[in-house]
Scaffold this motif. Structure first.
Motif, PDB file in Angstrom:
ATOM      1  N   THR A   1       4.950   5.117   6.316  1.00  0.00           N
ATOM      2  CA  THR A   1       4.349   4.760   7.601  1.00  0.00           C
ATOM      3  C   THR A   1       5.068   3.564   8.225  1.00  0.00           C
ATOM      4  O   THR A   1       5.324   2.573   7.561  1.00  0.00           O
TER       5      THR A   1
ATOM      6  N   TYR B   1       3.418  -2.409   9.718  1.00  0.00           N
ATOM      7  CA  TYR B   1       3.473  -1.453   8.614  1.00  0.00           C
ATOM      8  C   TYR B   1       4.936  -1.060   8.447  1.00  0.00           C
ATOM      9  O   TYR B   1       5.574  -0.618   9.402  1.00  0.00           O
TER      10      TYR B   1
ATOM     11  N   GLU C   1       0.371  -3.059  14.665  1.00  0.00           N
ATOM     12  CA  GLU C   1      -0.935  -3.303  15.278  1.00  0.00           C
ATOM     13  C   GLU C   1      -0.862  -4.645  15.983  1.00  0.00           C
ATOM     14  O   GLU C   1      -0.526  -5.654  15.360  1.00  0.00           O
TER      15      GLU C   1
ATOM     16  N   ARG D   1      -1.259   7.328   3.611  1.00  0.00           N
ATOM     17  CA  ARG D   1      -2.165   6.846   4.654  1.00  0.00           C
ATOM     18  C   ARG D   1      -2.673   5.462   4.281  1.00  0.00           C
ATOM     19  O   ARG D   1      -3.811   5.309   3.826  1.00  0.00           O
TER      20      ARG D   1
ATOM     21  N   THR E   1       4.461   0.251   2.981  1.00  0.00           N
ATOM     22  CA  THR E   1       3.920   1.606   2.849  1.00  0.00           C
ATOM     23  C   THR E   1       4.931   2.543   2.190  1.00  0.00           C
ATOM     24  O   THR E   1       6.057   2.147   1.885  1.00  0.00           O
TER      25      THR E   1
ATOM     26  N   GLU F   1      -4.268   1.840   4.436  1.00  0.00           N
ATOM     27  CA  GLU F   1      -5.300   1.185   5.232  1.00  0.00           C
ATOM     28  C   GLU F   1      -5.272  -0.302   4.950  1.00  0.00           C
ATOM     29  O   GLU F   1      -5.002  -0.721   3.829  1.00  0.00           O
ATOM     30  N   ARG F   2      -5.578  -1.077   5.968  1.00  0.00           N
ATOM     31  CA  ARG F   2      -5.613  -2.520   5.808  1.00  0.00           C
ATOM     32  C   ARG F   2      -6.860  -2.915   5.018  1.00  0.00           C
ATOM     33  O   ARG F   2      -7.963  -2.511   5.337  1.00  0.00           O
ATOM     34  N   LYS F   3      -6.650  -3.699   3.963  1.00  0.00           N
ATOM     35  CA  LYS F   3      -7.776  -4.167   3.165  1.00  0.00           C
ATOM     36  C   LYS F   3      -8.448  -5.354   3.844  1.00  0.00           C
ATOM     37  O   LYS F   3      -7.801  -6.122   4.545  1.00  0.00           O
TER      38      LYS F   3
ATOM     39  N   LYS G   1       0.871  -1.174   0.000  1.00  0.00           N
ATOM     40  CA  LYS G   1       0.000   0.000   0.000  1.00  0.00           C
ATOM     41  C   LYS G   1       0.909   1.225   0.000  1.00  0.00           C
ATOM     42  O   LYS G   1       1.124   1.871   1.024  1.00  0.00           O
TER      43      LYS G   1
END
Length: 196
Positions: free
Chosen positions: A167, A179, A171, A141, A164, A143-145, A137
């Motif tokens: 980033t 990330y 998590e 910014r 990324t 985002e987790r798909k 990604k």
């Protein structure tokens, strides 16, 4: 290649490489290629095989616990040299695909995952029974798909990586998601992924 293999029109190989350079990481639908290039499907399949043997493209198999299913499923192809993919477009979506190509090439990825509902994970690494899915990604910014969570739920993964632009975070939880900026991923995993 034209001397080594029975290629009647070498320009077709160049056209195929140009299509891949413009669409790195594309799912190779040999039927579509066949229609577009006005060639028999078997010829298209054979030419992709020749390009792979010549190290012009990298092939990833659709991950399945059943090896023969992986062999028969759709395959994803990347140009083996990302400079060819950089020679054209410079829009964000294309650059993200080029970064994905670099990650797939440098890490030695062998699998991606796509289900019948078109949920997809860019790369899947297998170490024994452990699986590590990786999504690229390349944006500010990320985002987790949902597809990453679907894959992890289906195959019981405990960890995942999202590559990324800049980033860097983690998590925690039932699924630990790391990330990681692309340059760090390339440095850390350039010899493959060992997820023991």
């Amino acid at each position: 290649m034209a001397k080594l293999y029975s290629i009647e029109n070498p320009q077709i190989i160049i056209s195929m490489l140009e299509i891949l350079a413009d669409n790195p990481g594309m799912l190779a639908d040999f039927d579509s290629f066949s229609r577009e290039l006005k060639l028999a499907r078997q010829t298209v399949s054979k030419y992709f095989d020749y390009m792979e043997r010549a190290h012009l493209v990298k092939k990833l198999y659709n991950f399945s616990k059943n090896k023969s299913t992986s062999e028969k499923s759709l395959k994803k192809y990347y140009p083996a040299y990302i400079c060819t993919a950089l020679s054209g477009r410079t829009d964000d979506e294309h650059i993200s695909k080029v970064v994905e190509s670099g990650c797939a090439l440098r890490s030695g990825a062998k699998f991606f995952w796509r289900d019948s509902r078109k949920n997809e994970v860019d790369m899947v690494f297998q170490n024994g029974k452990k699986l590590l899915p990786v999504e690229v990604k390349y944006r500010n910014r990320p985002e987790r798909k949902n597809s990453l969570s679907l894959f992890c739920g289906k195959f019981g993964c405990k960890a995942a990586i999202i590559v990324t632009k800049a980033t860097r975070k983690e998590e925690k939880g039932a699924l630990a998601v790391r990330y990681l900026p692309a340059h760090e991923f390339l440095l850390e995993y350039s010899r493959g992924i060992d997820n023991d």
